[in-house]
Design an enzyme around this catalytic site. Structure first.
Site: not given
Ligand code: NAD
Length: 511
Positions: A199, A251, A256, A273, A307, A406
């Site tokens: 997704k 995310g 998470g 992650e 990230c 962050e």
């Molecule tokens: P986010 O947590 O808002 O969303 C991540 C994903 O989760 C999206 O696909 C979103 O649609 C989905 N999502 C949202 N609510 C959900 C729920 N309740 N249940 C399941 N899925 C849900 O993150 P973002 O704004 O898309 O990305 C930024 C974040 O991602 C930052 O914190 C960044 O550090 C992190 N990130 C981490 C890594 C890593 O490898 N550690 C890599 C890239 C980004």
């Protein structure tokens, strides 16, 4: 003021935006389930926008829980009855390598697509295509080398282990590197014989759909890789779906946590992650050019939406540190800002919401007492893109909110230190532990920091290994659980079965 040309100004899309036959942006981009492009069951769609212009880029089918059910059923069918987990490992490997070839053959279109959808500079779009191809190539090469062990329990017991695919993997990815993430979680899962439901974020759904279409073209059987763009509802439905055997989530920390809770309720493992607040620790003896290149590369790539970005610059007090800061500010002011596909240094943020969030973090930092050394505002550009200047702030201490939060934008916070003990303490004074960067010409200082910093990766005098697919990547502390990339990344997609065979002692001549 520099004007930004917009070939995406009006729908219908201009000819140069037609990405290829695998993704015609003038059509609705459907879900990809069981090898077919299908609309959402609800008929709902959403518009993915070009963050450089705020203009519509594509209309995309919006998955909900019913579509997630369909995708999980397709992946389950492909796992239980399809050829994928049953074929020779070498054949699976060949198909993954063929996917890499297909990605490279379409690099121009894919790089443009990623640049348009995420806003990133075109060169980064190309780098992301190559990284995605490398994931398929790397894990394709490993597919037939996953050996088990024999364990010498007793002469009359033949005991061995087999690494079996865990089953259906549910993968939820963020907006910032959708193509890389499709390869990062997808390729190792597929290499061992798992099937996948992925997704993507609704903010950047296009390249995962393109990769899935190209994978089918390269010979991946239908149902093995399914892609369902959608929002939190689709994500939550996938994370808690009883039909999946494992979850890989990339995310933010709050999302998470809810994904981990949903996985726990089904007693399936989750790889998390999550975010970071990674330090770039710069000693006064560091090589100025190398350090400045590294500091800038690690914070301003992808407009800071990475990230592992080096968001905190821990800078040693003294003439060496002062010189590095002077060159850093000078070079930061020269960065070009504009549409990613125009080959600039810095593209926009992913959304107006994200740009506003970054802006409010910077404003709050300044009102808390941070000193603004560069940037800090929206650049003076034509159009409605979500741009923010590359920004450098200096704070007195690591306890400042901007040093602890962050930001996920092109914002670097400078924090002074004197001694190596102080540098290690400040580096570790964060809830996160994803990456760290150390710049010094003193090998002892470099090794001491590598040993003392609590994070999944420590890089000394280099910064770009985060894209290296061969090395393990993942977080300490709130940056997550588990590891992706490298050989370690396979562990999440396999489970170990122990087989023990008793041999009659008389057959061994032991009686
Ligand atoms: P986010 O947590 O808002 O969303 C991540 C994903 O989760 C999206 O696909 C979103 O649609 C989905 N999502 C949202 N609510 C959900 C729920 N309740 N249940 C399941 N899925 C849900 O993150 P973002 O704004 O898309 O990305 C930024 C974040 O991602 C930052 O914190 C960044 O550090 C992190 N990130 C981490 C890594 C890593 O490898 N550690 C890599 C890239 C980004």
């Amino acid at each position: 003021m520099s004007a930004i040309e917009s070939p995406v100004a009006n729908l219908p899309l201009s000819a140069d935006q037609q990405i290829d036959v695998f993704l015609d942006l003038s059509e609705v981009q459907n879900l990809f389930i069981a090898g077919e492009s299908v609309p959402a069951l609800s008929g709902e769609t959403f518009v993915s926008r070009d963050p450089s212009t705020d203009h519509p880029l594509a209309t995309v089918a919006l998955a909900d829980s019913a579509d997630v059910d369909r995708a999980v059923a397709a992946a389950r069918e492909a796992f239980q009855h399809g050829p994928w987990p049953r074929m020779r490992a070498a054949e699976r490997g060949r198909i993954l390598v063929a996917i890499a070839t297909e990605l490279r053959a379409n690099a121009d279109a894919l790089a443009r697509l990623e640049s348009l959808d995420v806003g990133k500079p075109l060169a980064q779009g190309y780098a992301d295509v190559e990284t995605c191809a490398r994931y398929f190539e790397f894990y394709g090469g490993i597919a037939d080398k996953l050996v088990g062990t024999t364990i010498p329990v007793a002469p009359h017991l033949l005991d061995y282990t087999v690494k079996e695919p865990i089953g259906v993997s549910g993968q939820i990815i963020p907006f910032n590197y959708p193509m890389q993430n499709t390869g990062r979680g997808g390729a190792p899962a597929l290499a061992v014989g798992c099937t996948v439901v992925l997704k993507p974020s609704p903010e950047s759904p296009l390249s995962p759909l393109a990769v899935a279409a190209l994978a089918l073209r390269a010979g991946l059987p239908a149902g093995v890789l399914n892609v369902v763009p959608g929002g939190p509802a689709a994500g939550a439905a996938l994370a808690g779906h009883p039909g999946i055997d494992q979850v890989t989530f990339t995310g933010s920390v709050p999302t998470g946590v809810s994904v981990a809770q949903a996985a726990a309720a089904n007693v399936v493992p989750a790889v998390l992650e999550l975010g970071g607040k990674s330090p770039s620790v710069v000693f006064g003896d560091a090589d100025v050019d190398r350090a400045v290149n590294g500091i800038m590369g690690s914070i301003f790539s992808n407009a800071g939406q990475t990230c592992s970005a080096g968001t905190r610059l821990l800078l040693q007090r003294g003439p060496g540190g002062d010189r590095i800061l002077e060159v850093l500010i000078e070079r930061t002011k020269k960065l070009s800002i504009g549409r990613g596909i125009d080959g600039v240094d810095l593209g926009p943020l992913i959304s107006a919401r994200q740009r506003d969030k970054v802006e409010s973090f910077v404003d709050a930092a300044v009102s808390e007492g941070a000193e603004l050394l560069s940037g800090g505002s929206r650049p003076d550009l034509d159009g409605d893109g979500y741009f923010f200047e590359p920004t450098i702030l200096r704070v007195a201490s690591n306890s400042a909110t901007i040093a602890q939060t962050e930001v996920f934008g092109p914002v670097l916070t400078v924090i002074p230190f004197d001694t190596i003990d102080e540098a290690a303490a400040i580096a570790n004074d964060t809830q996160y532990g994803l990456s760290a960067y150390v710049w010094t010409t003193n090998i002892d200082a470099g090794l001491a920091m590598a040993s003392r910093i609590r994070s999944g990766q420590v890089n000394v005098n280099t910064y770009n290994v985060g894209t290296g697919i061969e090395i393990p990547f993942g977080g300490f502390k709130k940056s997550g659980w588990g590891r992706e990339k490298g050989i370690e990344g396979l562990a999440s997609y396999t489970q170990v079965k122990n087989v023990c065979i008793g041999i009659g002692e008389e057959y061994l001549g032991m009686q």
